[in-house]
Design a protein around this motif. Structure first.
Motif, mmCIF file in Angstrom:
data_model
loop_
_atom_site.group_PDB
_atom_site.id
_atom_site.type_symbol
_atom_site.label_atom_id
_atom_site.label_comp_id
_atom_site.label_asym_id
_atom_site.label_seq_id
_atom_site.Cartn_x
_atom_site.Cartn_y
_atom_site.Cartn_z
ATOM 1 N N ARG B 45 7.353 13.411 10.526
ATOM 2 C CA ARG B 45 7.030 12.156 9.836
ATOM 3 C C ARG B 45 6.319 12.500 8.529
ATOM 4 O O ARG B 45 5.234 13.083 8.539
ATOM 5 N N THR B 68 8.607 8.320 4.491
ATOM 6 C CA THR B 68 8.154 7.062 3.916
ATOM 7 C C THR B 68 7.730 7.355 2.481
ATOM 8 O O THR B 68 6.848 8.178 2.256
ATOM 9 N N PHE B 107 -1.314 2.080 6.632
ATOM 10 C CA PHE B 107 -0.672 2.849 7.705
ATOM 11 C C PHE B 107 -1.706 3.155 8.792
ATOM 12 O O PHE B 107 -2.885 3.372 8.492
ATOM 13 N N PRO B 108 -1.262 3.180 10.064
ATOM 14 C CA PRO B 108 -2.215 3.502 11.139
ATOM 15 C C PRO B 108 -2.644 4.970 11.072
ATOM 16 O O PRO B 108 -1.903 5.814 10.554
ATOM 17 N N ALA B 110 -3.390 8.839 11.922
ATOM 18 C CA ALA B 110 -2.598 9.918 12.532
ATOM 19 C C ALA B 110 -1.110 9.596 12.584
ATOM 20 O O ALA B 110 -0.446 9.896 13.561
ATOM 21 N N SER B 111 -0.591 8.952 11.548
ATOM 22 C CA SER B 111 0.822 8.578 11.630
ATOM 23 C C SER B 111 1.754 9.500 10.842
ATOM 24 O O SER B 111 2.944 9.237 10.780
ATOM 25 N N PHE B 112 1.226 10.576 10.247
ATOM 26 C CA PHE B 112 2.115 11.488 9.513
ATOM 27 C C PHE B 112 1.813 12.950 9.828
ATOM 28 O O PHE B 112 0.655 13.330 10.003
ATOM 29 N N ASP B 113 2.882 13.743 9.887
ATOM 30 C CA ASP B 113 2.704 15.180 10.097
ATOM 31 C C ASP B 113 2.549 15.904 8.773
ATOM 32 O O ASP B 113 2.039 17.012 8.711
ATOM 33 N N THR B 138 -7.475 10.746 7.512
ATOM 34 C CA THR B 138 -7.270 9.936 8.720
ATOM 35 C C THR B 138 -5.781 9.728 9.020
ATOM 36 O O THR B 138 -5.412 9.548 10.168
ATOM 37 N N LEU B 139 -4.957 9.770 7.999
ATOM 38 C CA LEU B 139 -3.532 9.507 8.231
ATOM 39 C C LEU B 139 -2.795 10.703 8.828
ATOM 40 O O LEU B 139 -1.732 10.554 9.418
ATOM 41 N N ALA B 141 -1.735 13.505 11.342
ATOM 42 C CA ALA B 141 -1.785 13.772 12.778
ATOM 43 C C ALA B 141 -2.425 15.152 12.982
ATOM 44 O O ALA B 141 -2.524 15.930 12.031
#
Lengths: 83, 541
Positions: B45, B68, B107-108, B110-113, B138-139, B141
């Protein structure tokens, strides 16, 4: 197929815009108006006046309107349209 | 006509691609290839901050990642959409109009690697950079990674000298060819460290001025206290050699980009307290200086400068450059909530055509008040407890403004018309210069008394006056031969129409000049035809 805006494509775009802009007019639906006066607050040419007793805005002097769209954007009731 | 040329001068998405390639001598493409090949795996992601025209977005999606891409420019996004569709990658790419500053809210956690960003950070103020970096933390993961490629000012005297010698001419050439410009990051590594990241430069090009950083969250998180306190600058009204030069440039060439900008962020005017009002404005240098001049020494306020692409608020809001998104981004990145004890923003009335007040109210719960149309009324407006009189609300176009705007128009169009005349039609240079300057200022003065509200309509009496002047000239001073008289009649009519129509776009009082564009072109062509055909038909020689 190229998207490069050349002088010619800029010209075309503006001719289209020109046609649209010439015919834009304010359409006001007073039955939706709740008297928030945002239109009066933002109109730079004085097309709107509040009627405080009736709690409704009055649109007058349509020939002054410059079709900037400020009243349309700021109306919380969607009582104004520009088309 | 003005907007056509402005549009053309503006950076377009494809010109931007070429410009960036040239500015980095093709190195940015190599960096993008490296990011896609070495760091992106199938199923990953990825968030791309500032996806621009989508070059890297498509490359990463082609490697199987779920990408994204966000960007704050609708035209760039449209180009990215086209590029992604062309390669059939729509199912793996989400494109969003979003200001980079707002990723933390949209965005929530931990939503991206992987979060990548190329040539974006250098366009942002240090506060915005800091805010975005904290959001990235924070975003990401667990085991997530941040990749930033950007222009940096190299360290070391020799490298820096090389940088300036090579970069400045390159930057000029790039701007001339593609109207693209870029700035460079200063001291970025220490900012990364302060925000709790460990950075490693994994690629360095062009003498250390284009760097790719591989960034991981620091193993031992540093205490928030390590961040230097936010320093809020104070703006004062000053006349210096620099401001005089800028004023002179802006008087004649205001509409030629790149526009002089002020760093976005929060500033003090006077000595504001946490209770003092917050005014919002755009980041066009002239706008900010005019606001400061109107306020400094009269009231104490906070001035929040939001990104309007260096354009005045009315034109920027109308053209989609100044929006609620930009105001929200400025409120967030400046940490305004920690500075003031109220929740009220005062926006310039003349940005209401593009800044959605209700979005600001609903999304971040700040009150929006529409301030006066002109900066000079701000002190009176504040003194009256944010009460606006109709005089503050309604835009006028007084003589001083008309003279200024005519000069602005002349600076650009004067060149546009007079340069070809000078080169190809030397004998007519002075007469035409005299006519165009005279007509323009005459028009500026008599503007309110000419009938009609439309510039094109007003140009009819203007050309009649000009023709009357010509008639007096030929009968009293210097009788002209028929063919010359006819030619001058055509020239003066043309210049009058041009003058009348061009001033149209110069005040919010009149509908946009586009409205006249078609007619201006038709009349122009007709006049050129008359100029050649009538003497031919009548056999004048």
């Amino acid at each position: 197929m190229s998207m490069q805006p050349t002088l010619l494509s800029s010209l075309k775009e503006h001719l289209t815009l020109a046609k649209e802009l010439r015919h834009l007019e304010i359409h006001f639906y007073p039955e939706k108006c709740k008297g928030v006066w945002q239109c009066y607050e933002v109109c730079p040419v004085g097309c709107w006046t509040p009627n405080y007793e009736a709690r409704v805005a009055i649109f007058h002097d349509p020939e002054k309107c410059i079709a900037c769209g400020a009243c349309v954007l700021q109306c919380p009731q969607d009582a104004i349209e520009l088309k | 006509m003005a907007t056509v040329f402005m549009k053309w001068l503006e950076t377009s998405p494809t010109a931007y691609d070429r410009g960036i390639q040239l500015l980095t001598l093709g190195r940015i493409q190599r960096i993008k290839e490296r990011i896609a090949n070495a760091y992106v795996h199938a199923g990953m992601r990825v968030l791309e901050i500032g996806c621009g025209t989508g070059t890297l977005t498509a490359m990463m999606a082609a490697r199987g990642a779920e990408v994204t891409g966000i960007d704050a420019s609708p035209s760039m996004l449209a180009e990215a959409e086209r590029k992604v569709a062309q390669e059939g990658l729509e199912d793996h790419v989400t494109l969003k109009y979003m200001d980079a500053v707002l990723i933390g809210e949209r965005f929530p956690p931990a939503s991206f690697d992987l979060i990548v960003s190329t040539l974006v950070f250098s366009e942002l103020s240090p506060y915005e950079q800091r805010y975005i970096l904290e959001a990235c933390k924070t975003l990401l993961a667990p085991n997530g990674r941040l990749l930033i490629a950007d222009e940096v000012i190299p360290t070391g005297a020799l490298r820096r000298l090389f940088y300036y010698v090579v970069r400045l001419p390159l930057a000029l050439l790039t701007w001339l060819l593609t109207r693209t410009s870029a700035t460079a990051l200063r001291d970025f590594e220490s900012l990364l460290e302060q925000t709790g990241f460990q950075a490693r430069a994994v690629a360095s090009h062009l003498g250390g001025s284009l760097v790719l950083y591989d960034i991981l969250p620091a193993e031992i998180a540093r205490a928030e206290a390590n961040l230097p306190p936010t320093v809020i600058g104070r703006l004062q009204h000053r006349v210096t050699f620099r401001t005089l030069l800028l004023d002179l440039w802006l008087l004649f060439f205001r509409i030629i980009p790149p526009y002089p900008k002020v760093r976005t962020g929060l500033y003090m005017i006077g000595n504001p307290t946490p209770e003092s009002p917050v005014l919002v404005t755009g980041n066009f240098d002239l706008t900010v200086r005019r606001v400061v001049k109107a306020i400094d020494g009269k009231v104490n306020v906070w001035l929040l400068v939001a990104d309007s692409a260096g354009i005045n608020v009315w034109c920027a809001a109308g053209g989609g450059y100044f929006s609620a998104e930009k105001v929200i981004a400025a409120v967030k990145s400046s940490r305004l909530e920690e500075v003031v004890r109220h929740h009220a923003l005062i926006l310039p009335q003349l940005c209401a055509n593009g800044v959605d007040g209700w979005r600001i109210r609903k999304e971040i719960h700040w009150g929006v008040h529409w301030g006066p149309a002109k900066a000079r009324d701000i002190p009176a407006y504040l003194d009256a407890n944010r009460k606006k009189t109709d005089a503050m609300r309604w835009v006028r176009f007084p003589l001083k403004d008309r003279l200024e705007m005519v000069t602005v128009t002349l600076g650009f169009y004067g060149l546009l018309i007079l340069l070809p005349v000078f080169i190809f039609w030397r004998p007519m240079f002075w007469p035409i210069t005299f006519s165009i300057v005279g007509l323009s200022y005459f028009y500026a003065i008599v503007h309110p008394w000419l009938p009609g509200r439309d510039g094109l309509y007003k140009s009819i009496p203007l050309s009649l006056i000009a023709l009357a002047g010509l008639l007096v000239y030929t009968t009293v001073w210097n009788p002209l031969p028929a063919v010359d008289l006819f030619h001058w009649m055509v020239i003066l009519t043309g210049l009058s129409v041009f003058t009348g129509a061009e001033l149209q776009g110069m005040s919010p009082l009149m509908r946009g000049e586009q409205a006249n564009w078609g007619w201006e072109a038709v009349i122009g062509l007709a006049l050129v035809a008359l100029y050649w055909l009538v003497p031919l038909a009548l056999g004048w020689r």
